[in-house]
Design a protein around this motif. Structure first.
Motif, short mmCIF file in Angstrom:
data_model
loop_
_atom_site.label_atom_id
_atom_site.label_comp_id
_atom_site.label_asym_id
_atom_site.label_seq_id
_atom_site.Cartn_x
_atom_site.Cartn_y
_atom_site.Cartn_z
N LEU A 56 54.36 -21.99 3.19
CA LEU A 56 53.21 -21.28 3.23
C LEU A 56 52.91 -20.53 4.55
O LEU A 56 51.82 -19.82 4.61
N GLN A 57 53.87 -20.81 5.61
CA GLN A 57 53.78 -20.12 6.82
C GLN A 57 52.36 -20.66 7.42
O GLN A 57 51.50 -19.79 8.06
N ARG A 58 52.00 -22.06 7.19
CA ARG A 58 50.85 -22.53 8.01
C ARG A 58 51.34 -23.42 9.02
O ARG A 58 52.33 -24.13 9.08
N PRO A 59 50.56 -23.78 10.11
CA PRO A 59 50.57 -24.71 10.97
C PRO A 59 50.56 -26.03 10.51
O PRO A 59 49.41 -26.45 9.88
N PHE A 60 51.46 -26.86 10.56
CA PHE A 60 51.79 -28.28 10.15
C PHE A 60 50.49 -29.07 10.57
O PHE A 60 49.74 -29.82 9.83
N LEU A 61 50.15 -29.09 11.97
CA LEU A 61 49.10 -29.96 12.46
C LEU A 61 47.89 -29.45 12.11
O LEU A 61 46.90 -30.15 12.02
N GLY A 62 47.53 -28.16 11.51
CA GLY A 62 46.13 -27.77 11.09
C GLY A 62 46.02 -28.24 9.86
O GLY A 62 44.91 -28.66 9.53
N ASP A 63 47.09 -28.55 8.90
CA ASP A 63 46.74 -28.99 7.44
C ASP A 63 46.97 -30.43 7.36
O ASP A 63 46.25 -31.12 6.66
N HIS A 64 47.86 -31.03 8.32
CA HIS A 64 48.28 -32.45 8.14
C HIS A 64 48.10 -33.20 9.20
O HIS A 64 48.99 -34.04 9.60
N SER A 65 47.02 -33.16 10.06
CA SER A 65 47.01 -33.78 11.54
C SER A 65 46.91 -35.23 11.24
O SER A 65 47.12 -35.90 12.09
N GLY A 66 46.47 -35.73 10.03
CA GLY A 66 46.54 -37.38 9.95
C GLY A 66 47.72 -37.84 9.37
O GLY A 66 47.90 -39.23 9.36
N SER A 67 48.83 -36.94 9.41
CA SER A 67 49.92 -37.75 8.77
C SER A 67 50.75 -38.20 9.91
O SER A 67 50.38 -38.28 11.02
N VAL A 68 51.69 -39.32 9.16
CA VAL A 68 52.55 -40.02 10.30
C VAL A 68 53.51 -38.93 11.17
O VAL A 68 53.48 -39.24 12.28
N ALA A 69 53.87 -37.77 10.54
CA ALA A 69 54.81 -36.95 11.38
C ALA A 69 54.04 -36.33 12.36
O ALA A 69 54.38 -35.94 13.55
N ALA A 70 52.59 -35.94 12.05
CA ALA A 70 51.77 -35.35 13.11
C ALA A 70 51.59 -36.31 14.27
O ALA A 70 51.56 -35.87 15.23
N GLY A 71 51.35 -37.60 13.74
CA GLY A 71 51.02 -38.50 14.87
C GLY A 71 52.28 -38.77 15.99
O GLY A 71 52.35 -38.87 17.00
N ASP A 72 53.71 -38.73 15.08
CA ASP A 72 54.99 -38.73 15.81
C ASP A 72 55.15 -37.58 17.06
O ASP A 72 55.31 -37.65 18.10
#
Ligand SMILES: Nc1ncnc2c1ncn2[C@@H]1O[C@H](COP(=O)(O)OP(=O)(O)O)[C@@H](O)[C@H]1O
Ligand SMILES: [Mg+2]
Length: 302
Positions: free
Chosen positions: A263-279
């Motif tokens: 979707l050409q979207r920033p991962f942290l913008g959409d999924h900031s609560g995910s484990v990958a974002a935390g990592d």
């Protein structure tokens, strides 16, 4: 690799070197130089480009006053702009061919974020630029010198091509920090070891004894398995190369990564609560703390 090209210390313009004999008041007025962090891998497709952009976003989230530049250093198959959906007029080929200056090619990109958008600057690459492989060491070295003297940036992340292409090796050896991305797959790990071996050798030829490499295990099934994979690599390095790269961090596999890339979207913008974002936020704090790159707002930009 030409020894002469990298005979000087890794940071010839570092503040420490430039200011050794200057009075305190002059030191304060000198613009700080950006830290150069190269992102490399042995095998392709391990997530380097996604990691470079998401790490940059994470660093901006940590300190919104900081200024980060991402350079697409995959001279043959650059796709930083594609992952971002970025439209731009110029790219790195124009700079390497001396048609424009670096600042003319830098394109701002606004990453959507819950706390307001973050501005990330991009030096876009070019996909399919076969002429670039003809450029010599001197031109790559000159580009690095120009990047080091760019004022106003706290950190420059360079997303390199996979493997042991000479341009990637030259940049990896000269960077302040080399983040080597691998997955848990044995093939990725073997290729990562090969890059580490060459990079340590290149730095030794340049008179730099310490490795600048740190490992990122991406797409890991879990933190422990990622750490175990790092352990295997670290042990091989210790045993055969007599140097041990540190672990920058482990990023767990998340299927939403490919969805946000699509979707050409920033991962942290959409999924900031995910484990990958935390990592990745943890890695950003490690990188920022480790190399003291994030200039605090009190310091002026030159
Ligand atoms: N943490 C992750 N979890 C799941 N998939 C990932 C992760 N990181 C990367 N990927 C996948 O890896 C693919 C390759 O990523 P990319 O950044 O293009 O790699 P490279 O630059 O190393 O070639 C992406 O399309 C994405 O689907
Ligand atoms: Mg890539």
């Amino acid at each position: 690799m030409s020894q002469a090209a990298f005979a000087s210390p890794a940071r010839p313009y570092s503040k420490a070197l430039r200011t050794a004999f200057l009075p305190e008041s002059t030191v304060r007025d000198l613009p700080p130089t950006p830290r150069i962090v190269a992102i490399a891998s042995g095998k392709g497709g391990v997530g380097k480009t996604w990691f470079s952009l998401t790490l940059a976003h994470a660093l901006l989230r940590e300190n919104r006053e900081s200024r980060i530049l991402v350079v697409d250093g995959d001279f043959g198959l650059g796709n930083v702009d594609i992952q971002l959906g970025l439209r731009h007029k110029f790219d790195i080929t124009h700079i390497l061919k001396r048609q424009i200056s670096i600042t003319e090619a830098i394109t701002p990109c606004f990453l959507a974020d819950a706390g307001g958008s973050c501005q990330l600057d991009i030096l876009p690459g070019h996909s399919g630029a076969s002429t670039l492989s003809l450029l010599g060491h001197d031109r790559i070295h000159e580009l690095l010198e120009q990047l080091r003297t760019l004022s106003g940036y706290d950190m420059i992340l360079i997303d390199l091509c996979a493997g042991i292409d000479w341009s990637a090796r030259a940049i990896a050896a000269a960077a302040d920090t080399l983040l080597l991305v691998t997955t848990e797959e044995p093939t990725a790990l073997t290729d990562a070891y090969a890059v580490l071996k060459l990079s340590m050798r290149d730095r030794q030829l340049d008179g730099l004894r310490e490795t600048n490499a740190e490992i990122v295990v991406n797409q890991a099934a879990g933190i422990r398995s990622g750490q175990a994979v790092y352990g295997v690599l670290a042990e091989a390095c210790e045993r055969f190369l007599h140097q041990t790269p540190r672990l920058a961090g482990v990023i767990r596999r998340d299927r939403r990564v490919s969805e946000t890339i699509r979707l050409q979207r920033p991962f942290l913008g959409d999924h900031s609560g995910s484990v990958a974002a935390g990592d990745i936020m943890r890695i950003a704090r490690h990188v920022a703390g480790d190399v003291s790159v994030i200039r605090r707002p009190v310091m002026s930009v030159g």
